[in-house]
Design a protein around this motif. Structure first.
Motif, short mmCIF file in Angstrom:
data_model
loop_
_atom_site.label_atom_id
_atom_site.label_comp_id
_atom_site.label_asym_id
_atom_site.label_seq_id
_atom_site.Cartn_x
_atom_site.Cartn_y
_atom_site.Cartn_z
N SER A 1 -21.75 -2.40 21.21
CA SER A 1 -22.13 -3.80 21.04
C SER A 1 -23.41 -3.95 20.25
CB SER A 1 -22.31 -4.46 22.41
OG SER A 1 -22.82 -5.77 22.28
N LEU A 2 -23.45 -4.97 19.44
CA LEU A 2 -24.65 -5.29 18.66
C LEU A 2 -25.80 -5.70 19.56
CD1 LEU A 2 -25.49 -5.56 15.65
CD2 LEU A 2 -24.82 -7.97 15.79
N THR A 3 -25.52 -6.09 20.79
CA THR A 3 -26.56 -6.52 21.72
C THR A 3 -27.29 -5.34 22.36
OG1 THR A 3 -25.03 -6.62 23.58
CG2 THR A 3 -25.29 -8.63 22.27
N ASP A 4 -26.76 -4.14 22.19
CA ASP A 4 -27.35 -2.94 22.79
C ASP A 4 -28.24 -2.24 21.78
OD1 ASP A 4 -27.56 -0.94 24.97
OD2 ASP A 4 -26.55 0.34 23.50
N GLU A 5 -29.55 -2.29 21.98
CA GLU A 5 -30.50 -1.73 21.01
C GLU A 5 -30.32 -0.24 20.83
OE1 GLU A 5 -34.56 -2.93 21.31
OE2 GLU A 5 -34.05 -5.00 21.84
N ALA A 6 -29.95 0.48 21.90
CA ALA A 6 -29.74 1.93 21.78
C ALA A 6 -28.54 2.23 20.87
CB ALA A 6 -29.52 2.54 23.16
N THR A 7 -27.49 1.41 20.98
CA THR A 7 -26.32 1.59 20.11
C THR A 7 -26.69 1.35 18.66
OG1 THR A 7 -24.78 0.96 21.86
CG2 THR A 7 -24.01 0.73 19.60
N VAL A 8 -27.45 0.28 18.41
CA VAL A 8 -27.85 -0.03 17.05
C VAL A 8 -28.72 1.08 16.47
CG1 VAL A 8 -29.17 -1.62 15.60
CG2 VAL A 8 -27.68 -2.51 17.41
N LYS A 9 -29.66 1.57 17.27
CA LYS A 9 -30.55 2.64 16.80
C LYS A 9 -29.76 3.89 16.45
CE LYS A 9 -34.65 5.34 18.07
NZ LYS A 9 -35.67 5.59 19.13
N ALA A 10 -28.82 4.25 17.31
CA ALA A 10 -27.99 5.44 17.05
C ALA A 10 -27.12 5.23 15.82
CB ALA A 10 -27.12 5.74 18.26
N ALA A 11 -26.61 4.01 15.64
CA ALA A 11 -25.75 3.72 14.49
C ALA A 11 -26.48 3.87 13.18
CB ALA A 11 -25.18 2.31 14.62
N LEU A 12 -27.79 3.62 13.19
CA LEU A 12 -28.55 3.63 11.94
C LEU A 12 -29.00 5.03 11.52
CD1 LEU A 12 -30.77 0.43 12.27
CD2 LEU A 12 -28.60 0.76 11.10
N GLU A 13 -28.81 6.01 12.37
CA GLU A 13 -29.20 7.38 12.01
C GLU A 13 -28.34 7.87 10.85
OE1 GLU A 13 -29.05 9.83 15.46
OE2 GLU A 13 -30.58 8.68 16.56
N GLY A 14 -28.95 8.10 9.72
CA GLY A 14 -28.23 8.58 8.54
C GLY A 14 -27.55 7.49 7.74
N ALA A 15 -27.72 6.22 8.15
CA ALA A 15 -27.06 5.12 7.44
C ALA A 15 -27.90 4.63 6.27
CB ALA A 15 -26.80 3.96 8.40
N ASP A 16 -27.23 4.03 5.29
CA ASP A 16 -27.90 3.38 4.16
C ASP A 16 -27.81 1.87 4.26
OD1 ASP A 16 -28.45 5.84 2.52
OD2 ASP A 16 -26.25 5.96 2.57
N GLU A 17 -26.72 1.38 4.83
CA GLU A 17 -26.45 -0.06 4.90
C GLU A 17 -26.01 -0.44 6.30
OE1 GLU A 17 -26.72 -2.06 2.19
OE2 GLU A 17 -26.94 -0.51 0.64
N LEU A 18 -26.55 -1.56 6.80
CA LEU A 18 -26.10 -2.12 8.07
C LEU A 18 -25.51 -3.49 7.78
CD1 LEU A 18 -25.82 -2.24 11.13
CD2 LEU A 18 -28.20 -3.03 11.25
N VAL A 19 -24.21 -3.63 7.95
CA VAL A 19 -23.50 -4.87 7.69
C VAL A 19 -23.15 -5.54 9.01
CG1 VAL A 19 -21.39 -5.88 6.71
CG2 VAL A 19 -22.52 -3.95 5.55
N ILE A 20 -23.54 -6.82 9.15
CA ILE A 20 -23.24 -7.57 10.36
C ILE A 20 -22.15 -8.58 10.03
CG2 ILE A 20 -24.18 -8.95 12.23
CD1 ILE A 20 -25.45 -6.14 11.93
N ALA A 21 -20.98 -8.40 10.64
CA ALA A 21 -19.83 -9.26 10.35
C ALA A 21 -19.24 -9.76 11.66
CB ALA A 21 -18.78 -8.49 9.55
#
Length: 214
Positions: A49-69
């Motif tokens: 979930s986008l509401t979970d900061e730990a999930t967002v932080k983990a998702a961004l590891e190694g990412a270049d783009e974060l798209v919110i749809a």
């Protein structure tokens, strides 16, 4: 090629963006609350979930783009605008560009306004969602300069209820709603994704919103 993380990657806009990005050779990771019933080849699907900061932080590891749809008015019981400060902080910390699939309601109907959602004919039942997405755009415009972002508003007729025709082309118009000569405003999901992934690759609208349509 970029690593693109999409929250809402199983939805209409996010799914089209994911497919277009995979087709071009990008690495695509999709987060959603449920696994897709018909997954697309080449997309790495994850639950979160986008509401979970730990999930967002983990998702961004190694990412270049974060798209919110995702929806603007209800993200697991919260408004998307309320999540923007945490998303901004996470994107800046990870040096990831943040972008949003916005709504048409915040688009101007002419260079001097008003916004589409403020016009007399805008349906009352659409206003909560349109207003929620407009809040996101306002927050981005007030964000710190170190945040890299863009925001894309589709044409007025856009969604799974009106998939439209794939033309392989699109037009953009800054903050003004893209319309045809007859006054209609529409774009297919596939061509919206074309415009979105082009922006990821070309960075033509840095820290800006742009509208798109046929």
């Amino acid at each position: 090629m970029s690593t693109i993380v999409i929250f809402g990657g199983t939805g209409y806009a996010g799914g089209n963006i994911a497919r277009e990005a995979v087709k071009r050779g990008h690495t695509v990771v999709s987060y959603s609350r449920h696994a897709p019933s018909s997954p697309d080849e080449g997309v790495d699907y994850r639950i979160g979930s986008l509401t979970d900061e730990a999930t967002v932080k983990a998702a961004l590891e190694g990412a270049d783009e974060l798209v919110i749809a995702v929806r603007g008015s209800d993200v697991d019981g919260q408004q998307l605008g309320d999540l923007v400060p945490a998303l901004v902080a996470a994107a800046v910390a990870a040096d990831v560009r943040l972008s949003f699939v916005g709504g048409a309601g915040s688009s101007l109907v002419s260079p001097d306004g008003p916004r589409l959602l403020d016009t007399p004919d805008f349906h009352e039942e659409w206003k909560p969602e349109a207003t929620a997405h407009a809040r996101v755009l306002d927050a981005l415009r007030e964000s710190p300069e170190e945040l890299r972002w863009f925001y894309v508003s589709p044409a007025a007729l856009f969604g799974s209820f009106a998939p439209g025709e794939t033309l392989g082309t699109y037009r953009t118009n800054g903050d003004v709603l893209v319309t045809k000569e007859d006054g209609s405003s529409e774009i297919s999901g596939t061509d919206f994704a074309l415009a979105y992934v082009d922006e990821i690759e070309q960075s033509n609208h840095r820290r800006q919103r742009f509208t798109t349509g046929h």
